[in-house]
Design an enzyme around this catalytic site. Structure first.
Site, PDB file in Angstrom:
ATOM      1  N   ASN A  41      -2.957  38.377 -18.819  1.00 31.58           N
ATOM      2  CA  ASN A  41      -2.687  39.748 -19.215  1.00 31.58           C
ATOM      3  C   ASN A  41      -1.454  39.684 -20.115  1.00 31.58           C
ATOM      4  O   ASN A  41      -0.328  39.617 -19.631  1.00 31.58           O
ATOM      5  CB  ASN A  41      -2.433  40.587 -17.953  1.00 31.58           C
ATOM      6  CG  ASN A  41      -2.292  42.053 -18.265  1.00 31.58           C
ATOM      7  OD1 ASN A  41      -2.202  42.452 -19.421  1.00 31.58           O
ATOM      8  ND2 ASN A  41      -2.256  42.872 -17.223  1.00 31.58           N
ATOM      9  N   ARG A  54      -7.415  40.115 -20.461  1.00 35.78           N
ATOM     10  CA  ARG A  54      -7.482  41.562 -20.372  1.00 35.78           C
ATOM     11  C   ARG A  54      -7.162  42.140 -21.748  1.00 35.78           C
ATOM     12  O   ARG A  54      -6.098  41.878 -22.318  1.00 35.78           O
ATOM     13  CB  ARG A  54      -6.459  42.078 -19.357  1.00 35.78           C
ATOM     14  CG  ARG A  54      -6.484  43.569 -19.304  1.00 35.78           C
ATOM     15  CD  ARG A  54      -5.387  44.161 -18.498  1.00 35.78           C
ATOM     16  NE  ARG A  54      -5.473  45.609 -18.647  1.00 35.78           N
ATOM     17  CZ  ARG A  54      -4.458  46.427 -18.465  1.00 35.78           C
ATOM     18  NH1 ARG A  54      -3.293  45.968 -18.122  1.00 35.78           N
ATOM     19  NH2 ARG A  54      -4.617  47.717 -18.619  1.00 35.78           N
ATOM     20  N   HIS A 102      -8.495  51.876 -17.808  1.00 37.76           N
ATOM     21  CA  HIS A 102      -8.570  51.479 -16.393  1.00 37.76           C
ATOM     22  C   HIS A 102     -10.004  51.147 -15.989  1.00 37.76           C
ATOM     23  O   HIS A 102     -10.346  51.183 -14.804  1.00 37.76           O
ATOM     24  CB  HIS A 102      -8.102  52.611 -15.438  1.00 37.76           C
ATOM     25  CG  HIS A 102      -6.618  52.835 -15.408  1.00 37.76           C
ATOM     26  ND1 HIS A 102      -6.084  54.077 -15.226  1.00 37.76           N
ATOM     27  CD2 HIS A 102      -5.579  51.977 -15.503  1.00 37.76           C
ATOM     28  CE1 HIS A 102      -4.756  53.993 -15.224  1.00 37.76           C
ATOM     29  NE2 HIS A 102      -4.440  52.721 -15.396  1.00 37.76           N
ATOM     30  N   ARG A 118       4.135  59.976 -18.629  1.00 38.48           N
ATOM     31  CA  ARG A 118       3.233  60.557 -19.649  1.00 38.48           C
ATOM     32  C   ARG A 118       2.815  61.962 -19.236  1.00 38.48           C
ATOM     33  O   ARG A 118       2.525  62.199 -18.063  1.00 38.48           O
ATOM     34  CB  ARG A 118       1.968  59.707 -19.793  1.00 38.48           C
ATOM     35  CG  ARG A 118       2.228  58.357 -20.438  1.00 38.48           C
ATOM     36  CD  ARG A 118       0.978  57.496 -20.426  1.00 38.48           C
ATOM     37  NE  ARG A 118       1.269  56.205 -19.830  1.00 38.48           N
ATOM     38  CZ  ARG A 118       0.358  55.319 -19.467  1.00 38.48           C
ATOM     39  NH1 ARG A 118      -0.924  55.574 -19.650  1.00 38.48           N
ATOM     40  NH2 ARG A 118       0.710  54.171 -18.939  1.00 38.48           N
ATOM     41  N   GLU A 120      -7.867  43.968 -10.434  1.00 41.14           N
ATOM     42  CA  GLU A 120      -8.413  43.836 -11.789  1.00 41.14           C
ATOM     43  C   GLU A 120      -8.598  42.373 -12.175  1.00 41.14           C
ATOM     44  O   GLU A 120      -9.549  42.021 -12.856  1.00 41.14           O
ATOM     45  CB  GLU A 120      -7.492  44.557 -12.790  1.00 41.14           C
ATOM     46  CG  GLU A 120      -7.656  46.062 -12.722  1.00 41.14           C
ATOM     47  CD  GLU A 120      -6.469  46.846 -13.247  1.00 41.14           C
ATOM     48  OE1 GLU A 120      -5.398  46.808 -12.615  1.00 41.14           O
ATOM     49  OE2 GLU A 120      -6.606  47.497 -14.286  1.00 41.14           O
TER      50      GLU A 120
END
Ligand code: ADP
Length: 395
Positions: free
Chosen positions: A7, A88, A177, A238, A381
């Site tokens: 990642n 990823r 996601h 956010r 993940e």
């Protein structure tokens, strides 16, 4: 099968080494190109930890040092020993709608859609190129955050902007996601002994970034994040959904550039913008001290989530389960309680005792009488990326 999962960020690379889907090692290359750069590696089977504090100028040097640490620790003789490497990738754009083996054409496409994810895709690309150089014999697989949502119906993914913006720039809802929503929904189906191809669920991934996904017959049919990971839920920093006209208004009245506005809505807003804290543990502590802004932030976060869950109940013909995952979804019993209480008239009955129990395992926290099951499924993940990588390299 030995699979390395990378990642890659702009100044760091997180990695995990799997052997037949069991984690053998995990680690981090950090502060690439900065002062204090280092590589840490943990043998997850023995608990032994290894570290090298050296100057790391770029991703390539970082992976070289990681390879040395792999050798010294006896975890891996060389990167070339790997069966595959899964990367990823945040954004696949319109063309890369499925996870795939990486070739020159795929590299070009990932580069092309960097305009959609300027902070992530170039870094992801650097990670792939580094791996190709370090171990040219190893097959590389791209796993996209956007892929799970690529079959959303057009009426759900289009924005009501002039159509030419879609034609010229591919502006539409991509969703993110996806690897997590896919992993937890598959886990949930098998946990409930249901066939995934006819499983319907609402998956809430609640971490620093947060999104909800409506899954019908094992496919994403809608999700709260959009063209970028800004849309939808209120997140740590956010803002999520807001009236788009607020942005030019702030730009004009505060004399801010579009770049500054982008920073404002992505880094200074969300629950942090309301109460000054973005970690839900801090928010809960503040509420206990009587901090009204922290209470407001928590209520806003839950209210937005409740609205999304309600709208997904409306679009799904039937809902088998509500899934909580991500740091807040897995650990935040208060958020789960506040959300499920408000949804009780729609068929959700939370078992408060089960909700308060701490566990790292997948679990059902609803009462037997609950029409819709409420599950906590820890996400993984990296494991999902490993499974996809194995499948694609043996195809
Ligand atoms: P990321 O989106 O960066 O992967 P995570 O999924 O790890 O983040 O979630 C991190 C967040 O999880 C923290 O910022 C915090 O808000 C929340 N969190 C972690 N532990 C708890 C807890 N015990 N109770 C409530 N929230 C928690």
């Amino acid at each position: 099968m030995k699979i390395l999962v990378l990642n890659s960020g702009s100044s760091s690379i997180k990695f995990k080494l799997f052997d037949n889907e069991v984690v053998k090692a995990s680690g981090l290359i950090e502060k690439i190109g900065e002062n204090g750069s280092r590589v840490e590696l943990k043998n997850t089977l023995t608990g032994e930890e290894f570290e090298k504090k050296v100057d790391i100028k770029n991703h390539e040097e970082g992976l070289k040092i990681t390879n040395e640490l792999f050798k010294e620790s006896g975890i891996l003789t060389d990167l070339s020993e790997l069966d595959g490497c899964g990367h990823r990738i945040v954004h696949g754009g319109k063309e890369l709608s499925e996870h795939c083996l990486i070739d020159d054409k795929v590299l070009e496409q990932i580069d092309k859609v960097s305009i959609f994810a300027p902070l992530h895709n170039p870094a992801n690309l650097a990670g792939i190129k580094t791996m190709i150089k370090a171990a040219p014999n190893v097959k590389n697989v791209a796993v996209f955050d956007t892929a799970f949502h690529s079959q959303m119906p057009e009426f759900a993914s289009m924005y009501a902007l002039p159509y030419e913006y879609y034609e010229k720039y591919n502006i539409k809802k991509y969703g993110f996601h996806g690897t997590s929503h896919a992993y937890v929904s598959k886990k949930a189906a098998s946990f409930l002994n249901k066939d995934y191809n006819s499983f319907n669920a609402i998956s809430a991934h609640l971490g620093n970034g947060a999104s909800v996904c409506a899954i019908e017959n094992g496919k994403s049919v809608d999700t709260s994040m959009g063209f970028t990971p800004l849309e939808g839920l209120i997140m740590g920093t956010r803002c999520g959904d807001i009236d788009a006209a607020i942005l030019p208004f702030i730009a004009q009245t505060q004399n801010l550039s579009m770049q500054e506005i982008d920073t404002l809505v992505n880094k200074k807003s969300g629950v942090y913008g309301i109460c000054g804290f973005n970690d839900f543990r801090d928010i809960e502590n503040q509420i206990e001290k009587g901090d009204k802004r922290a209470e407001l932030a928590l209520n806003m976060f839950c209210y937005r989530l409740i609205k999304y869950i309600g709208s997904y109940l409306a679009i799904l013909p039937r809902t088998d389960a509500l899934i909580f995952t991500g740091g807040i979804g897995e650990n935040g019993n208060l958020v789960r309680k506040l959300v499920c209480e408000k949804l009780s008239h729609l068929g959700f009955e939370l078992d408060e005792k089960l909700n308060d129990e701490r566990s790292k395992k997948e679990r059902d926290i609803s009462k037997n009488s609950s029409k819709i099951k409420i599950l906590v499924i820890p996400t993984d993940e990296e494991l999902e990326i490993t499974k996809i990588t194995q499948k694609l390299i043996t195809k």
